[in-house]
Scaffold this motif. Structure first.
Motif, short mmCIF file in Angstrom:
data_model
loop_
_atom_site.label_atom_id
_atom_site.label_comp_id
_atom_site.label_asym_id
_atom_site.label_seq_id
_atom_site.Cartn_x
_atom_site.Cartn_y
_atom_site.Cartn_z
N UNK A 67 0.67 -1.47 -0.41
CA UNK A 67 -0.10 -0.07 0.13
C UNK A 67 0.74 1.34 -0.14
N UNK A 68 2.08 1.14 0.45
CA UNK A 68 2.81 2.42 0.87
C UNK A 68 3.82 3.02 -0.75
N UNK A 69 3.96 1.43 -1.32
CA UNK A 69 5.40 1.87 -2.39
C UNK A 69 4.86 1.18 -3.74
N UNK A 70 5.41 1.68 -4.93
CA UNK A 70 4.82 1.45 -5.75
C UNK A 70 5.93 0.54 -6.74
N UNK A 71 5.67 -0.13 -7.93
CA UNK A 71 6.62 -1.44 -7.99
C UNK A 71 8.02 -0.83 -9.41
N UNK A 72 7.43 -0.05 -9.00
CA UNK A 72 8.65 1.48 -10.22
C UNK A 72 8.61 2.22 -9.95
N UNK A 73 9.74 3.04 -9.89
CA UNK A 73 9.81 4.64 -9.12
C UNK A 73 10.94 5.27 -10.53
N UNK A 74 10.81 6.74 -10.16
CA UNK A 74 11.66 7.75 -11.22
C UNK A 74 11.99 8.87 -9.90
N UNK A 75 12.78 8.99 -10.30
CA UNK A 75 13.58 10.13 -9.05
C UNK A 75 14.15 10.91 -10.36
N UNK A 76 14.29 12.29 -10.00
CA UNK A 76 14.74 13.09 -10.89
C UNK A 76 16.32 13.74 -9.73
N UNK A 77 17.60 13.77 -9.43
CA UNK A 77 18.27 14.09 -8.65
C UNK A 77 19.32 14.93 -9.06
N UNK A 78 19.57 15.93 -9.10
CA UNK A 78 20.61 17.01 -9.92
C UNK A 78 20.23 17.23 -11.02
N UNK A 79 18.94 16.42 -12.27
CA UNK A 79 19.05 16.76 -13.80
C UNK A 79 19.22 14.78 -13.68
N UNK A 80 19.37 14.15 -13.06
CA UNK A 80 19.63 12.63 -13.46
C UNK A 80 18.57 11.77 -13.04
N UNK A 81 18.43 11.37 -13.83
CA UNK A 81 16.93 10.19 -13.66
C UNK A 81 16.92 8.99 -13.91
N UNK A 82 16.36 9.02 -12.11
CA UNK A 82 17.33 7.51 -11.35
C UNK A 82 16.05 6.32 -11.35
N UNK A 83 15.60 5.72 -12.37
CA UNK A 83 14.72 4.24 -11.83
C UNK A 83 15.04 3.75 -10.68
N UNK A 84 13.59 3.71 -10.59
CA UNK A 84 13.85 1.87 -9.53
C UNK A 84 13.43 1.18 -9.26
N UNK A 85 13.60 -0.16 -9.17
CA UNK A 85 12.94 -1.66 -9.53
C UNK A 85 13.49 -2.50 -8.82
N UNK A 86 12.67 -4.11 -8.44
CA UNK A 86 13.40 -4.27 -7.37
C UNK A 86 13.79 -5.57 -8.24
N UNK A 87 13.14 -6.42 -9.31
CA UNK A 87 13.62 -6.98 -10.71
C UNK A 87 12.33 -8.31 -10.36
N UNK A 88 12.10 -8.58 -9.82
CA UNK A 88 11.64 -9.86 -9.61
C UNK A 88 10.07 -9.98 -10.79
N UNK A 89 10.73 -11.21 -11.63
CA UNK A 89 9.42 -11.25 -12.40
C UNK A 89 10.02 -13.08 -13.26
N UNK A 90 9.58 -13.04 -14.36
CA UNK A 90 9.53 -14.09 -14.50
C UNK A 90 10.54 -14.06 -16.25
N UNK A 91 11.27 -15.66 -16.75
CA UNK A 91 11.95 -14.92 -17.88
C UNK A 91 13.29 -14.13 -17.84
N UNK A 92 13.77 -14.19 -18.16
CA UNK A 92 15.24 -13.51 -18.70
C UNK A 92 15.91 -12.85 -17.11
N UNK A 93 16.98 -12.42 -16.73
CA UNK A 93 17.80 -12.49 -15.84
C UNK A 93 17.00 -11.23 -14.86
#
Length: 161
Positions: A67-93
Motif C-alpha cells: 500500500x505504501x510503495x509502487x513497483x517502479x519509481x523514477x527520481x530526478x536528482x540533480x538533473x539525473x533520472x534514476x529508476x528504481x525497481x526490484x527486478x523480480x519476475x519471470x523469464x530473463x535475468x
C-alpha cells in the motif's frame, strides 16, 4: 548529495535490525533508496529516522508495504533520472528485467535488487546498480550496500562487510 542505496533487507527474518556498519553511514545520508524486499514496515520506520526514504516493493512484501510503495519509481536528482525497481519476475535475468522496466523512460541509472548480487556496470549508456543486501548475502562472500553521490556526475561506491 550522499545517498545510501540498499535492497533485500528481509527484516525481521534475517535479523531484528539493520547492521551497525550500515547505520553508521546512514547518519550522513541526505536520501535513502530501498530497492524492495523490505519484509516489514519496521525497516522503513528505522530508515526514516536518518533521512527521507524512497523505494519500491519487492516480491515478498506484506499488504502494508504494498500500500505504501509502487513497483517502479523514477527520481530526478540533480538533473539525473534514476529508476528504481526490484527486478523480480519471470523469464530473463533480474538485470534484464530491471533494464526493460525503464525502456520508455530515458533514465541515466537503474537501481534494482532481488538477486542479492552486487552489480555496477553500464548497459547501453545506462548505469545498472544492484547494492546486494546488508542483511542477507546468500551465496555472496560479504553483505553490502552502496553510497551514491550525485552532483555533476554519478559516483557509486560499494561497502562490503
Amino acid at each position: 548529495m550522499k545517498i545510501i542505496v540498499i535492497s533485500d533487507t528481509h527484516i525481521p527474518k534475517k535479523g531484528p535490525k539493520l547492521p551497525s556498519r550500515l547505520m553508521k553511514e546512514l547518519e550522513a545520508a541526505k536520501l535513502i533508496i530501498h530497492a524492495g524486499d523490505w519484509s516489514s514496515m519496521e525497516v522503513y520506520d528505522m530508515l526514516q529516522q536518518y533521512a527521507p526514504v524512497k523505494g519500491v516493493y519487492g516480491n515478498i512484501e506484506n499488504e502494508e508495504i504494498l500500500d505504501k510503495f509502487s513497483s517502479k519509481e523514477l527520481l530526478i536528482i540533480n538533473g539525473f533520472r534514476i529508476g528504481i525497481v526490484h527486478g523480480h519476475g519471470e523469464k530473463k535475468t533480474t538485470e534484464r528485467r530491471a533494464f526493460d522496466a525503464f525502456l520508455d523512460d530515458d533514465v541515466d541509472a537503474i537501481i534494482f535488487g532481488h538477486s542479492h548480487i552486487p552489480l555496477l556496470r553500464y548497459f547501453k549508456k545506462v548505469l545498472l546498480l544492484n547494492p546486494g543486501s546488508p542483511t542477507d548475502k546468500r551465496t555472496q562472500p560479504y553483505y553490502s550496500f552502496v553510497t551514491l553521490r550525485i552532483d555533476d556526475e554519478i559516483n557509486a561506491e560499494f561497502t562490503f562487510f
